[in-house]
Design an enzyme around this catalytic site. Structure first.
Site, PDB file in Angstrom:
ATOM      1  N   HIS A  46       0.835  -1.195   0.000  1.00 29.69           N
ATOM      2  CA  HIS A  46       0.000   0.000   0.000  1.00 29.69           C
ATOM      3  C   HIS A  46       0.875   1.253   0.000  1.00 29.69           C
ATOM      4  O   HIS A  46       2.087   1.161   0.171  1.00 29.69           O
ATOM      5  CB  HIS A  46      -0.964   0.001   1.206  1.00 29.69           C
ATOM      6  CG  HIS A  46      -0.286  -0.050   2.536  1.00 29.69           C
ATOM      7  ND1 HIS A  46      -0.303  -1.145   3.367  1.00 29.69           N
ATOM      8  CD2 HIS A  46       0.449   0.874   3.196  1.00 29.69           C
ATOM      9  CE1 HIS A  46       0.365  -0.899   4.458  1.00 29.69           C
ATOM     10  NE2 HIS A  46       0.837   0.327   4.391  1.00 29.69           N
TER      11      HIS A  46
HETATM   12  P1  TYD Z   1      -1.498  -2.683   7.640  1.00 32.32           P
HETATM   13  O1  TYD Z   1      -1.063  -1.268   7.769  1.00 32.32           O
HETATM   14  O2  TYD Z   1      -2.161  -3.104   6.377  1.00 32.32           O
HETATM   15  O3  TYD Z   1      -0.239  -3.613   7.942  1.00 32.32           O
HETATM   16  P2  TYD Z   1       0.872  -4.277   6.979  1.00 32.32           P
HETATM   17  O4  TYD Z   1       1.135  -3.314   5.912  1.00 32.32           O
HETATM   18  O5  TYD Z   1       2.049  -4.491   7.861  1.00 32.32           O
HETATM   19  O6  TYD Z   1       0.295  -5.567   6.492  1.00 32.32           O
HETATM   20  O7  TYD Z   1      -2.438  -3.021   8.856  1.00 32.32           O
HETATM   21  C1  TYD Z   1      -2.865  -4.336   9.170  1.00 32.32           C
HETATM   22  C2  TYD Z   1      -4.146  -4.269  10.028  1.00 32.32           C
HETATM   23  O8  TYD Z   1      -3.898  -3.622  11.274  1.00 32.32           O
HETATM   24  C3  TYD Z   1      -5.232  -3.486   9.345  1.00 32.32           C
HETATM   25  O9  TYD Z   1      -6.456  -4.168   9.531  1.00 32.32           O
HETATM   26  C4  TYD Z   1      -5.308  -2.175  10.094  1.00 32.32           C
HETATM   27  C5  TYD Z   1      -4.736  -2.490  11.445  1.00 32.32           C
HETATM   28  N1  TYD Z   1      -3.979  -1.380  12.018  1.00 32.32           N
HETATM   29  C6  TYD Z   1      -4.487  -0.610  13.076  1.00 32.32           C
HETATM   30  O10 TYD Z   1      -5.612  -0.828  13.554  1.00 32.32           O
HETATM   31  N2  TYD Z   1      -3.729   0.413  13.577  1.00 32.32           N
HETATM   32  C7  TYD Z   1      -2.492   0.712  13.095  1.00 32.32           C
HETATM   33  O11 TYD Z   1      -1.839   1.663  13.581  1.00 32.32           O
HETATM   34  C8  TYD Z   1      -1.991  -0.074  11.998  1.00 32.32           C
HETATM   35  C9  TYD Z   1      -0.655   0.217  11.376  1.00 32.32           C
HETATM   36  C10 TYD Z   1      -2.769  -1.104  11.491  1.00 32.32           C
END
Ligand code: TYD
Length: 315
Positions: A46
């Site tokens: 993303h």
């Molecule tokens: P995401 O940012 O997509 O993580 P990665 O890129 O490492 O796979 O986030 C994964 C999940 O966690 C998503 O459902 C949103 C949640 N999340 C939060 O609730 N708070 C946060 O600060 C972050 C970074 C993610």
């Protein structure tokens, strides 16, 4: 990649302090971390519209592939005092997690799902909409090396490796190949094909249907090892339908008359017309003709020139 200062020594161990500073250009509003990530896992995929982040690998190692719309680069994080700055609109993918890796991220804002762009096609679309140069919907532009405020009009085709500076105007029906550089403020009128090996400096004007050449001995299906080079120096103007043969340099602020066939180098400030092109005089930076008396000329715009050994110099 930012190298943060580690305080301490082998005896006592190390400490890294993170606070708003030159290295961290944002207020830290959130810290999050991942652990227990299986080695085969891939995360990220993303970009963020506004969020800025710095990613640390506190234990183990990971790789992060980043793309900012122009350049793709893979960073390997192995040290706890190294931080990878992820600015706005950087597409990032994390992979090759080592066993026991711990990744900590400091972020400029609280979690907001609406700040995420999770679809790559949408990310590319938003990048295109945010571009600071204009491409007409009927142009084909394969290059990303295009400067701010440049305009590229319909039915033009710019190849992938062409480099175009700022504030240029590329009119309709122009072809620009790969090994081509255009400086800033260049005007290319319609019907011009700029082949490999042609380099155009700042403030050059290329009139309509000017014809370039890049092969001295053209034969169908026989290709030179390297195409000949042609350089058009800054401020030069080329009149419509002129033909510029190759291995030629056209000097600064020179003027080539309409329909001229340029067969040899043109010096700075020269005015060249005819077939084969002949020098018929000299012009000022402002374009007005210079009249020399005792090898000195003063233009009405106040610029002054001197002629020495057959060359004109601005004083
Ligand atoms: P995401 O940012 O997509 O993580 P990665 O890129 O490492 O796979 O986030 C994964 C999940 O966690 C998503 O459902 C949103 C949640 N999340 C939060 O609730 N708070 C946060 O600060 C972050 C970074 C993610």
């Amino acid at each position: 990649m930012i190298n943060f200062k580690s305080m301490g020594d082998e005896e006592k161990g190390y400490l890294v302090a993170l606070q708003k500073s030159e290295e961290i250009p944002f207020e830290i509003k959130r810290v999050y971390y991942t652990y227990g990530v299986p080695m085969h896992a891939k995360r990220g995929f993303h970009a963020h519209k506004k969020l800025e982040q710095i990613l640390f690998c506190l234990n183990g190692s990971i790789k992060v592939k980043c793309f900012d719309g122009e350049k793709e680069e893979v960073f390997t994080l192995t040290k706890p005092n190294e931080g990878l700055y992820l600015g706005t609109m950087v597409w990032h993918e994390m992979f090759d997690y080592s066993k026991d890796s711990v990744i900590m991220v400091i972020a400029s804002d609280v979690y907001k799902e609406e700040d995420y762009i999770r679809n790559y096609e949408e990310y590319i679309k938003i990048l295109k909409e945010n571009k600071n140069y204009f491409v007409h919907e009927k142009a084909i532009v394969d290059s990303n090396n295009i400067g701010k405020d440049t305009r590229i009009w319909g039915f033009s085709h710019i190849f992938e490796n062409a480099v175009i500076g700022e504030n240029c105007n590329i009119c309709e029906h122009v072809l620009i190949e790969n090994d081509v550089t255009l400086g800033d403020n260049v005007t290319v009128k319609s019907g011009v094909y700029i082949w490999d090996g042609i380099f155009i400096e700042d403030n050059v004007f290329i009139g309509p249907s000017v014809s370039f050449v890049n092969d001295k001995y053209p034969r169908s299906k026989m290709y030179p090892e390297e195409f000949s080079k042609t350089i058009i120096k800054k401020g030069a103007s080329i009149g419509s339908n002129a033909t510029i043969l190759c291995d030629i340099t056209i000097g600064q602020y020179a003027t080539i008359g309409a329909g001229t066939v340029v067969t040899k180098d043109v010096k700075d400030f020269e005015i060249v017309v005819g077939n084969p092109g002949k020098v018929i005089g000299y012009n000022c930076i402002c374009g007005k003709k210079l009249i020399f008396e005792d090898n000195k000329a003063k233009c009405s715009c106040k610029n002054e020139y001197e002629k020495k050994d057959g060359k004109v110099y601005k004083i």
